[in-house]
Scaffold this motif. Sequence first.
Motif, short mmCIF file in Angstrom:
data_model
loop_
_atom_site.label_atom_id
_atom_site.label_comp_id
_atom_site.label_asym_id
_atom_site.label_seq_id
_atom_site.Cartn_x
_atom_site.Cartn_y
_atom_site.Cartn_z
N GLU A 31 -3.52 -0.01 -10.44
CA GLU A 31 -4.53 -0.87 -9.80
C GLU A 31 -3.78 -1.92 -8.99
OE1 GLU A 31 -7.90 -2.58 -11.63
OE2 GLU A 31 -8.58 -0.71 -12.57
N THR A 33 0.83 -1.21 0.00
CA THR A 33 0.00 0.00 0.00
C THR A 33 0.87 1.26 0.00
OG1 THR A 33 -0.25 -0.26 2.40
CG2 THR A 33 -2.07 -1.00 1.02
N ILE A 38 -7.89 -4.11 -5.49
CA ILE A 38 -7.60 -3.11 -4.45
C ILE A 38 -6.70 -2.04 -5.05
CG2 ILE A 38 -5.80 -4.67 -3.53
CD1 ILE A 38 -6.17 -3.18 -0.83
N TYR A 39 -7.20 -0.81 -5.05
CA TYR A 39 -6.35 0.29 -5.50
C TYR A 39 -6.83 1.61 -4.91
CZ TYR A 39 -9.86 0.70 -9.31
OH TYR A 39 -11.02 0.81 -10.06
N PRO A 40 -5.86 2.51 -4.63
CA PRO A 40 -6.22 3.78 -3.99
C PRO A 40 -6.56 4.88 -5.00
CG PRO A 40 -3.84 3.55 -4.04
CD PRO A 40 -4.40 2.37 -4.79
N ILE A 85 -7.14 0.78 6.04
CA ILE A 85 -6.98 -0.31 5.05
C ILE A 85 -6.17 -1.48 5.63
CG2 ILE A 85 -4.95 0.67 3.81
CD1 ILE A 85 -7.97 -0.99 2.11
N LYS A 108 -8.12 5.18 3.71
CA LYS A 108 -6.71 4.78 3.81
C LYS A 108 -6.31 4.44 5.24
CE LYS A 108 -2.47 7.33 4.04
NZ LYS A 108 -1.60 8.41 3.62
N GLN A 131 1.64 1.75 -3.60
CA GLN A 131 0.46 2.22 -4.34
C GLN A 131 0.18 3.69 -4.03
OE1 GLN A 131 -2.92 -0.41 -3.51
NE2 GLN A 131 -2.78 -1.18 -5.59
N GLU A 132 0.29 4.03 -2.74
CA GLU A 132 -0.01 5.42 -2.35
C GLU A 132 1.05 6.37 -2.91
OE1 GLU A 132 -0.68 5.32 1.92
OE2 GLU A 132 -2.21 3.79 1.62
N TYR A 186 -9.43 3.64 -0.75
CA TYR A 186 -9.21 2.49 -1.63
C TYR A 186 -10.53 1.96 -2.19
CZ TYR A 186 -4.35 1.85 -0.26
OH TYR A 186 -3.00 2.00 -0.09
#
Length: 467
Positions: A219, A197, A355-357, A333, A330, A200-201, A378
């Motif tokens: 994604e 995460t 799962i995606y932010p 999560i 967030k 991703q963030e 997310y």
Amino acid sequence: MVRRAEPIAVVHPASADDVARVVGAAYQSAHGLRVSARGHGHSINGQAGARKGVVIEMSSREREVRMGVGEKGSYVEVWGGELWIQVLRKTVHYGMAPKSWTDYLYLSVGGTLSNAGISGQTFNHGPQINNVYDLDVVTGKGELVTCSEDRNPHLFHAVLGGLGQFGIITRATIALEPAPHRVRWIRVLYSNFSTFTKDQEYLISLHGKPAKERFDYVEGFVIVDEGLINNWRSSFFSPTNPIKLDSLKPHGGVLYCLEITKNYQQPNAHTIDQEIDDLLKKLDFIPKTVFTTDLAYVDFLDRVHKSELKMRSKGLWEVPHPWLNLFVPKSRIADFDKGVFKGILGNKTSGPILIYPMNKNKWDERSSVVTPEEEVFYLVGFLRSALDSETLEKLRRQNRQILRFCDDASIKVKQYLPHYTREEEWKDHFGDKWDHFYHMKMEYDPRRILATGQRIFKPSITTTTDM
Ligand SMILES: Cc1cc2nc3c(=O)[nH]c(=O)nc-3n(C[C@H](O)[C@H](O)[C@H](O)COP(=O)(O)OP(=O)(O)OC[C@H]3O[C@@H](n4cnc5c(N)ncnc54)[C@H](O)[C@@H]3O)c2cc1C
């Protein structure tokens, strides 16, 4: 249990005036006939149905599109029932394409704009509802109204993400950008959730940077069992790239796959490897788990359809889909991961878990859609299929368990593609937006005849078989 909601008539409109005539007649009828627009009918809880009412088939035939350049930039004007795949094919022919997508393109423009329309581009461009210049809408009184930021703005914002409650979208003007030629599509794996995460963030924090310095799509998905290898998002882990997922998993654990893409134009092909290497260097995935493929932009956007055809041929597509899509703040999560991915799910998922932010500042707060009260949230999508009634019941039970878990742990999730059946649940879902939502409903659909399949408002004149 399968619920059926048969309409008394199905209308195939030739024009917006036809739609206005049907809704106008329903509005004026003594019995308050209900009317639902049906896009491609992909919503999974009968939202596009109209029990004992009229269904307007918006996607029954292809229409002309009109492209141009206006004050805000390039655009395409499309019929509300046009499928996104048709919009793509027509615009790409002229080297242009919409900016924001859904993962699957056999969905109608009106259908996704009534929800939000999200995918890996949302972190950068916002959802599809943020990429619309204006709309023609037939309200619940049968009036055809043009609306935009400047013209009837209340109706414009209400309709976007409005679950079909205020009017039927008959035309939309959608923002375009030059269409990339090709896409480098990359997947990398993680065994540690917080590293996953964090990366991703980090990647979505690069929104708005020059294209060279960010990915175009972010994604990800959760790998709980190897069933993923056989489902509709898996075409990628190919036999030519053999990797024993079990050997990477921590004991009894879960893997996370980050999915990113970089778009490019053919003449820039020589710089793309370097740009990707520079970006990948900043990430902390498991070394040697980089899967890369390269394909035409249209083929990337239309990727799910390829899997659809395979699944259809095996009879695995037209089956019940007890999906659950949640926006999770967030800050919670990691608790969600512990309680759901590593807890409630057990070791069998029956379909992909996305799962995606996303960045809240890319969403227009004036639209009807509701998202958590945090700057980053997310999408967690449990996109499951049930091949028999026992599995269907089990997955439905599990969905309820996930929602209960969030409630008990005070994780303030919001449902995306929401499904509720009681007014208190809807009020709770809309929170601060409820009063405005209700007010707009009374103004634009006072007899509450539109999109009753969403089960938000009871029609003002009801039949004996209501809701
Ligand atoms: C395989 C698959 C993948 C998906 N992937 C994504 C994704 O990546 N991102 C995402 O955001 N969503 C995704 N979805 C969900 C999809 O966006 C919604 O189910 C959407 O409602 C489907 O569009 P539709 O045209 O089938 O709408 P329908 O199911 O026909 O209608 C949905 C609702 O919108 C109303 N409506 C339909 N047309 C209009 C109109 N012209 N004007 C006003 N109201 C209208 C209907 O009355 C109904 O209430 C996916 C769905 C499937 C099946």
